[in-house]
Design a protein around this motif. Structure first.
Motif, PDB file in Angstrom:
ATOM      1  N   ARG A 131       0.841  -1.194   0.000  1.00  0.00           N
ATOM      2  CA  ARG A 131       0.000   0.000   0.000  1.00  0.00           C
ATOM      3  C   ARG A 131       0.879   1.249   0.000  1.00  0.00           C
ATOM      4  NH1 ARG A 131      -3.306  -0.939   4.466  1.00  0.00           N
ATOM      5  NH2 ARG A 131      -4.519  -2.290   3.144  1.00  0.00           N
ATOM      6  N   LYS A 132       1.941   1.218   0.814  1.00  0.00           N
ATOM      7  CA  LYS A 132       2.865   2.351   0.872  1.00  0.00           C
ATOM      8  C   LYS A 132       3.550   2.549  -0.479  1.00  0.00           C
ATOM      9  CE  LYS A 132       6.942   3.808   3.423  1.00  0.00           C
ATOM     10  NZ  LYS A 132       7.924   3.397   4.415  1.00  0.00           N
ATOM     11  N   CYS A 133       3.989   1.455  -1.111  1.00  0.00           N
ATOM     12  CA  CYS A 133       4.629   1.545  -2.420  1.00  0.00           C
ATOM     13  C   CYS A 133       3.663   2.089  -3.466  1.00  0.00           C
ATOM     14  CB  CYS A 133       5.137   0.174  -2.871  1.00  0.00           C
ATOM     15  SG  CYS A 133       6.635  -0.307  -2.021  1.00  0.00           S
ATOM     16  N   TYR A 134       2.394   1.662  -3.371  1.00  0.00           N
ATOM     17  CA  TYR A 134       1.395   2.117  -4.327  1.00  0.00           C
ATOM     18  C   TYR A 134       1.216   3.627  -4.208  1.00  0.00           C
ATOM     19  CZ  TYR A 134      -2.961   2.524  -6.872  1.00  0.00           C
ATOM     20  OH  TYR A 134      -3.927   2.886  -7.752  1.00  0.00           O
ATOM     21  N   LYS A 135       1.177   4.134  -2.950  1.00  0.00           N
ATOM     22  CA  LYS A 135       1.047   5.579  -2.751  1.00  0.00           C
ATOM     23  C   LYS A 135       2.277   6.299  -3.299  1.00  0.00           C
ATOM     24  CE  LYS A 135      -1.837   5.557   1.359  1.00  0.00           C
ATOM     25  NZ  LYS A 135      -1.893   5.876   2.795  1.00  0.00           N
ATOM     26  N   ASN A 136       3.460   5.725  -3.038  1.00  0.00           N
ATOM     27  CA  ASN A 136       4.696   6.345  -3.525  1.00  0.00           C
ATOM     28  C   ASN A 136       4.775   6.310  -5.047  1.00  0.00           C
ATOM     29  OD1 ASN A 136       5.524   6.956  -0.993  1.00  0.00           O
ATOM     30  ND2 ASN A 136       6.922   5.214  -0.799  1.00  0.00           N
ATOM     31  N   SER A 137       4.249   5.253  -5.652  1.00  0.00           N
ATOM     32  CA  SER A 137       4.331   5.147  -7.111  1.00  0.00           C
ATOM     33  C   SER A 137       3.511   6.244  -7.779  1.00  0.00           C
ATOM     34  CB  SER A 137       3.873   3.771  -7.584  1.00  0.00           C
ATOM     35  OG  SER A 137       2.498   3.607  -7.334  1.00  0.00           O
ATOM     36  N   ALA A 138       2.418   6.625  -7.156  1.00  0.00           N
ATOM     37  CA  ALA A 138       1.606   7.699  -7.719  1.00  0.00           C
ATOM     38  C   ALA A 138       2.340   9.034  -7.625  1.00  0.00           C
ATOM     39  CB  ALA A 138       0.275   7.780  -6.980  1.00  0.00           C
ATOM     40  N   VAL A 139       3.142   9.197  -6.569  1.00  0.00           N
ATOM     41  CA  VAL A 139       3.827  10.464  -6.356  1.00  0.00           C
ATOM     42  C   VAL A 139       5.178  10.500  -7.067  1.00  0.00           C
ATOM     43  CG1 VAL A 139       4.845  11.956  -4.587  1.00  0.00           C
ATOM     44  CG2 VAL A 139       2.692  10.799  -4.140  1.00  0.00           C
TER      45      VAL A 139
ATOM     46  N   CYS B 179       8.307   2.552  -6.282  1.00  0.00           N
ATOM     47  CA  CYS B 179       8.973   2.313  -5.000  1.00  0.00           C
ATOM     48  C   CYS B 179      10.467   2.430  -5.200  1.00  0.00           C
ATOM     49  CB  CYS B 179       8.654   0.906  -4.495  1.00  0.00           C
ATOM     50  SG  CYS B 179       7.688   0.938  -2.997  1.00  0.00           S
TER      51      CYS B 179
END
Length: 196
Positions: free
Chosen positions: A170-178, A182
């Protein structure tokens, strides 16, 4: 109906007597023995609790008690034999073994943690040893096998691992959008067994 009061044989009691008196009057010897035994056990438990509080709150009492038992064990062979025999009997109980093992491991962890925090040389040696171990391919293979085995046999560990992986994804998914992905993708060495 008149019943003899067990506390005073010259005095009679009415039907409104207490449960305790009814049990004592009853002909069943087991009930009498069980009441007496429960009373003794309650006294023992209270006594142990008082001693435990004294032992925990006063280091002088604790030290004196340790010295007393150590001296008694060394100077009284009958006591030492009874103590060894009792420990052999208790040692056969799997619940005792498990509790004893857990207590011992907990004490070891606490001592290591305290030493790690208070002794910088020890902490540095430990970190260096862990670094060397991580570089060793045999150790890494053994560690992966151990984790796989634990994952298969320990449902709590498996659940924690899955939860940690979900959080990480979930954290990687959020980072991938930004940021476009990852920074370090993690490949889990654990594969979920079929049927879990």
């Amino acid at each position: 109906m008149t019943v003899i009061n067990p506390l005073n044989l010259n005095q009679t009691a009415s039907e409104n007597q207490t449960t305790r008196a009814k049990y004592i009057i009853d002909d069943n010897v087991d009930d009498k023995a069980s009441i007496i035994e429960r009373k003794r056990e309650r006294k023992r438990k209270l006594s142990r609790e008082r001693m435990r509080k004294r032992y925990q709150n006063n280091p002088d009492v604790a030290e004196r008690q340790k010295a007393h038992f150590r001296e008694r064990y060394q100077n009284n062979p009958d006591y030492a034999e009874r103590k060894r025999k009792r420990m052999r009997e208790i040692g056969k109980d799997p619940n005792f073994k498990e509790r004893h093992r857990e207590r011992r491991l907990k004490r070891q962890r606490e001592r290591r943690k305290e030493r790690y925090q208070n002794d910088p040389d020890y902490a540095e040696r430990l970190r260096e040893r862990q670094r060397k171990r991580r570089r060793d391919p045999d150790y890494a293979q053994r560690e992966r096998e151990r984790q796989k085995e634990r994952y298969r046999n320990d449902p709590d560990y498996a659940e924690r691992t899955r939860k940690k992986n979900r959080e990480y994804k979930r954290k990687c998914y959020k980072n991938s959008a930004v940021q476009g992905g990852c920074a370090v993708p993690v490949q889990s060495t654990l594969k979920q067994p079929v049927g879990i």
